[in-house]
Design a protein around this motif. Structure first.
Motif, mmCIF file in Angstrom:
data_model
loop_
_atom_site.group_PDB
_atom_site.id
_atom_site.type_symbol
_atom_site.label_atom_id
_atom_site.label_comp_id
_atom_site.label_asym_id
_atom_site.label_seq_id
_atom_site.Cartn_x
_atom_site.Cartn_y
_atom_site.Cartn_z
ATOM 1 N N VAL A 2 1.958 -1.954 8.429
ATOM 2 C CA VAL A 2 1.922 -0.760 9.272
ATOM 3 C C VAL A 2 2.081 0.454 8.364
ATOM 4 N N LEU A 3 1.072 1.323 8.413
ATOM 5 C CA LEU A 3 1.102 2.570 7.655
ATOM 6 C C LEU A 3 1.528 3.699 8.586
ATOM 7 N N GLN A 4 2.635 4.330 8.279
ATOM 8 C CA GLN A 4 3.096 5.479 9.043
ATOM 9 C C GLN A 4 2.261 6.706 8.661
ATOM 10 N N PRO A 5 2.251 7.755 9.488
ATOM 11 C CA PRO A 5 1.511 8.960 9.133
ATOM 12 C C PRO A 5 1.913 9.470 7.747
ATOM 13 N N MET A 6 0.920 9.771 6.940
ATOM 14 C CA MET A 6 1.057 10.271 5.564
ATOM 15 C C MET A 6 1.649 9.243 4.593
ATOM 16 N N GLU A 7 1.793 8.016 5.022
ATOM 17 C CA GLU A 7 2.277 6.962 4.125
ATOM 18 C C GLU A 7 1.105 6.352 3.374
ATOM 19 N N ARG A 8 1.349 5.982 2.121
ATOM 20 C CA ARG A 8 0.338 5.311 1.318
ATOM 21 C C ARG A 8 0.886 3.983 0.825
ATOM 22 N N THR A 9 -0.021 3.031 0.605
ATOM 23 C CA THR A 9 0.391 1.717 0.126
ATOM 24 C C THR A 9 -0.755 1.059 -0.622
ATOM 25 N N LEU A 10 -0.431 0.066 -1.407
ATOM 26 C CA LEU A 10 -1.410 -0.682 -2.195
ATOM 27 C C LEU A 10 -1.718 -1.984 -1.466
ATOM 28 N N ILE A 11 -2.988 -2.184 -1.108
ATOM 29 C CA ILE A 11 -3.411 -3.366 -0.343
ATOM 30 C C ILE A 11 -4.198 -4.306 -1.264
ATOM 31 N N PRO A 12 -3.747 -5.552 -1.390
ATOM 32 C CA PRO A 12 -4.463 -6.508 -2.235
ATOM 33 C C PRO A 12 -5.721 -7.044 -1.544
ATOM 34 N N THR A 13 -6.679 -7.487 -2.368
ATOM 35 C CA THR A 13 -7.906 -8.088 -1.831
ATOM 36 C C THR A 13 -8.030 -9.568 -2.182
ATOM 37 N N GLY A 14 -7.267 -10.028 -3.176
ATOM 38 C CA GLY A 14 -7.404 -11.415 -3.628
ATOM 39 C C GLY A 14 -8.618 -11.642 -4.504
ATOM 40 N N LEU A 15 -9.282 -10.564 -4.910
ATOM 41 C CA LEU A 15 -10.498 -10.661 -5.719
ATOM 42 C C LEU A 15 -10.244 -10.262 -7.163
ATOM 43 N N PHE A 16 -10.850 -11.012 -8.071
ATOM 44 C CA PHE A 16 -10.806 -10.748 -9.507
ATOM 45 C C PHE A 16 -12.250 -10.834 -9.987
ATOM 46 N N ARG A 65 -12.081 -6.571 1.762
ATOM 47 C CA ARG A 65 -11.197 -6.935 2.863
ATOM 48 C C ARG A 65 -9.761 -7.096 2.385
ATOM 49 N N ALA A 66 -8.837 -6.792 3.276
ATOM 50 C CA ALA A 66 -7.408 -6.939 2.978
ATOM 51 C C ALA A 66 -7.042 -8.412 2.877
ATOM 52 N N ASN A 67 -6.224 -8.746 1.901
ATOM 53 C CA ASN A 67 -5.699 -10.101 1.740
ATOM 54 C C ASN A 67 -4.187 -10.023 1.955
ATOM 55 N N LEU A 68 -3.762 -10.227 3.203
ATOM 56 C CA LEU A 68 -2.366 -10.006 3.576
ATOM 57 C C LEU A 68 -1.741 -11.261 4.177
ATOM 58 N N GLU A 69 -0.466 -11.471 3.873
ATOM 59 C CA GLU A 69 0.294 -12.559 4.505
ATOM 60 C C GLU A 69 0.780 -12.138 5.879
ATOM 61 N N SER A 70 1.002 -10.834 6.057
ATOM 62 C CA SER A 70 1.413 -10.297 7.350
ATOM 63 C C SER A 70 0.854 -8.883 7.468
ATOM 64 N N PRO A 71 0.696 -8.377 8.703
ATOM 65 C CA PRO A 71 0.149 -7.033 8.880
ATOM 66 C C PRO A 71 0.993 -5.977 8.165
ATOM 67 N N HIS A 105 -4.812 -8.777 8.049
ATOM 68 C CA HIS A 105 -5.529 -9.628 7.102
ATOM 69 C C HIS A 105 -7.011 -9.651 7.487
ATOM 70 N N ALA A 106 -7.879 -9.536 6.500
ATOM 71 C CA ALA A 106 -9.342 -9.588 6.645
ATOM 72 C C ALA A 106 -9.965 -8.285 7.138
ATOM 73 N N ASP A 107 -9.156 -7.256 7.444
ATOM 74 C CA ASP A 107 -9.732 -5.963 7.804
ATOM 75 C C ASP A 107 -10.557 -5.437 6.638
ATOM 76 N N ARG A 108 -11.688 -4.820 6.954
ATOM 77 C CA ARG A 108 -12.503 -4.156 5.934
ATOM 78 C C ARG A 108 -11.838 -2.813 5.617
ATOM 79 N N ILE A 109 -11.355 -2.680 4.387
ATOM 80 C CA ILE A 109 -10.508 -1.533 4.046
ATOM 81 C C ILE A 109 -11.169 -0.526 3.104
ATOM 82 N N ALA A 110 -12.222 -0.931 2.427
ATOM 83 C CA ALA A 110 -12.889 -0.044 1.468
ATOM 84 C C ALA A 110 -14.255 -0.630 1.159
#
Length: 147
Positions: A38-52, A30-36, A108-113
């Motif tokens: 927004v991914l634009q078309p063909m945009e990539r980003t690194l999403i943290p999970t808060g897991l170690f 799940r995504a661990n985000l302070e705020s949503p 935040h909390a979306d299942r992302i992978a």
């Protein structure tokens, strides 16, 4: 089915990864985000999970796309499968890309992978002058002519 113990630190407010059904191979991340985000078309980003995690020697974790996210929103993972080695101790993060034609929002909390933990077989190279023949030989992508 056997299981192994894996140490985990959860610095998010999300539940620990878990299997969705008894036969599932992967656990949702799940995504661990302070705020949503927004991914634009063909945009990539690194999403943290808060897991170690601390995997036992001889194991790896693989981060893979979720099929529902891919078909419904056009979001998938890059570097797939992403490998988490047994000696990695940093935060698990997921590289997402939006392959759709519309902006997509990750909350935040979306299942992302999904993450799969598997044993690793180490290779001992054996130098050779020849290798055995096969029917395929050096045929590459599309060599059979079948779709």
């Amino acid at each position: 089915m056997s299981s192994i113990n894996v140490k985990i630190i959860n610095q998010s407010s999300n539940p620990l990864p878990e299997y969705g059904t008894p036969g599932a191979a992967g656990m949702d991340l799940r995504a661990n985000l302070e705020s949503p985000v927004v991914l634009q078309p063909m945009e990539r980003t690194l999403i943290p999970t808060g897991l170690f995690i601390e995997l036992p020697d001889g194991y790896e974790a693989q981060v893979r796309p979720r099929s529902g996210l891919a078909i419904k929103q056009g979001i998938t993972c890059l570097n797939t499968p992403g490998t988490i080695d047994a000696d990695y101790r940093g935060e698990i993060k997921v590289i997402l890309i939006n392959l759709s034609q519309e902006p997509q929002t990750i909350q935040h909390a979306d299942r992302i992978a999904q993450m799969i933990v598997s044993p690793v077989q180490k290779v001992q190279w054996e130098s050779a002058v020849t290798i055995s023949s096969t029917q395929r030989q050096d045929g590459g992508f599309g060599h059979t002519g079948k779709s």
